[in-house]
Design a protein around this motif. Structure first.
Motif, PDB file in Angstrom:
ATOM      1  N   ARG A 227       0.724  -1.240  -0.019  1.00 22.50           N
ATOM      2  CA  ARG A 227      -0.052  -0.044  -0.041  1.00 22.50           C
ATOM      3  C   ARG A 227       0.842   1.225  -0.083  1.00 22.50           C
ATOM      4  NH1 ARG A 227      -3.895  -1.966   4.654  1.00 22.50           N
ATOM      5  NH2 ARG A 227      -2.794  -0.188   5.537  1.00 22.50           N
ATOM      6  N   LYS A 228       1.820   1.174   0.716  1.00 21.68           N
ATOM      7  CA  LYS A 228       2.721   2.305   0.961  1.00 21.68           C
ATOM      8  C   LYS A 228       3.279   2.665  -0.646  1.00 21.68           C
ATOM      9  CE  LYS A 228       4.183   2.778   5.564  1.00 21.68           C
ATOM     10  NZ  LYS A 228       5.152   2.608   6.903  1.00 21.68           N
TER      11      LYS A 228
ATOM     12  N   TRP B  64       0.712   3.978  -2.791  1.00 22.13           N
ATOM     13  CA  TRP B  64       0.256   5.398  -2.568  1.00 22.13           C
ATOM     14  C   TRP B  64       1.379   6.320  -2.812  1.00 22.13           C
ATOM     15  CZ3 TRP B  64      -4.037   6.629  -0.532  1.00 22.13           C
ATOM     16  CH2 TRP B  64      -4.348   8.076  -0.071  1.00 22.13           C
ATOM     17  N   SER B  65       2.843   6.141  -2.574  1.00 19.66           N
ATOM     18  CA  SER B  65       3.840   6.933  -3.117  1.00 19.66           C
ATOM     19  C   SER B  65       3.852   7.131  -4.431  1.00 19.66           C
ATOM     20  CB  SER B  65       5.155   6.429  -2.681  1.00 19.66           C
ATOM     21  OG  SER B  65       5.621   5.083  -3.408  1.00 19.66           O
TER      22      SER B  65
ATOM     23  N   ARG C 142      -4.364   5.782  -5.950  1.00 22.97           N
ATOM     24  CA  ARG C 142      -5.490   5.650  -4.718  1.00 22.97           C
ATOM     25  C   ARG C 142      -6.351   4.630  -4.662  1.00 22.97           C
ATOM     26  NH1 ARG C 142      -1.618   8.243  -3.594  1.00 22.97           N
ATOM     27  NH2 ARG C 142      -1.438  10.524  -3.188  1.00 22.97           N
TER      28      ARG C 142
END
Length: 136
Positions: free
Chosen positions: A16-17, A20-21, A25
């Motif tokens: 997820r990180k 997201w980076s 979304r």
């Protein structure tokens, strides 16, 4: 057993990180989507699952012999998990979803490569457009 979590696991958070980076979304553990995927890109119908090796039966034909205690229970449980995964995949694909499943060790070794696969799928499903519209 009390430390086993069904969401926000280490492998899930790592992926997820990374997503997201990259500006992607998603929604987490969406109850309205069959199988409650770990990450769902609702608009383009991409479902992402992060599967741990033990609970989802990685290399099951060789690994099931490693279970020594309460064997009847654990073998039945893990085989049911594997069957459920197949049922969820089939149901989602029937509804027009693209299902991506990653093993925990795959994410741990190459989170960037897994994120590349998700990003490629999302971009292709969106018609090649980026997440945010270009500035005027």
């Amino acid at each position: 057993m009390s430390r086993i979590r069904c969401r926000d696991t280490g492998i899930e958070v790592a992926l997820r990180k990374e997503l997201w980076s990259r500006g992607l979304r998603y929604r987490k553990n969406v109850k309205g989507v069959t199988g409650k995927p770990d990450m769902a890109f609702i608009g383009c119908k991409v479902a992402v699952f992060c599967d741990s090796e033990f609970w989802h039966g990685y290399d099951w034909e060789h690994r099931k012999d490693d279970i020594k205690t309460n064997r009847d229970f654990w073998v039945a449980k893990i085989e049911r998990n594997m069957a459920r995964d197949a049922e969820v995949n089939a149901a989602l694909e029937e509804q027009g979803w693209l299902v991506l499943r990653f093993w925990g060790k795959e994410i741990s070794k190459d989170v960037s490569g897994c994120a590349d696969a998700v990003e490629k799928a999302v971009r292709e499903r969106r018609g090649g457009f980026s997440e945010t519209p270009p500035a005027d």
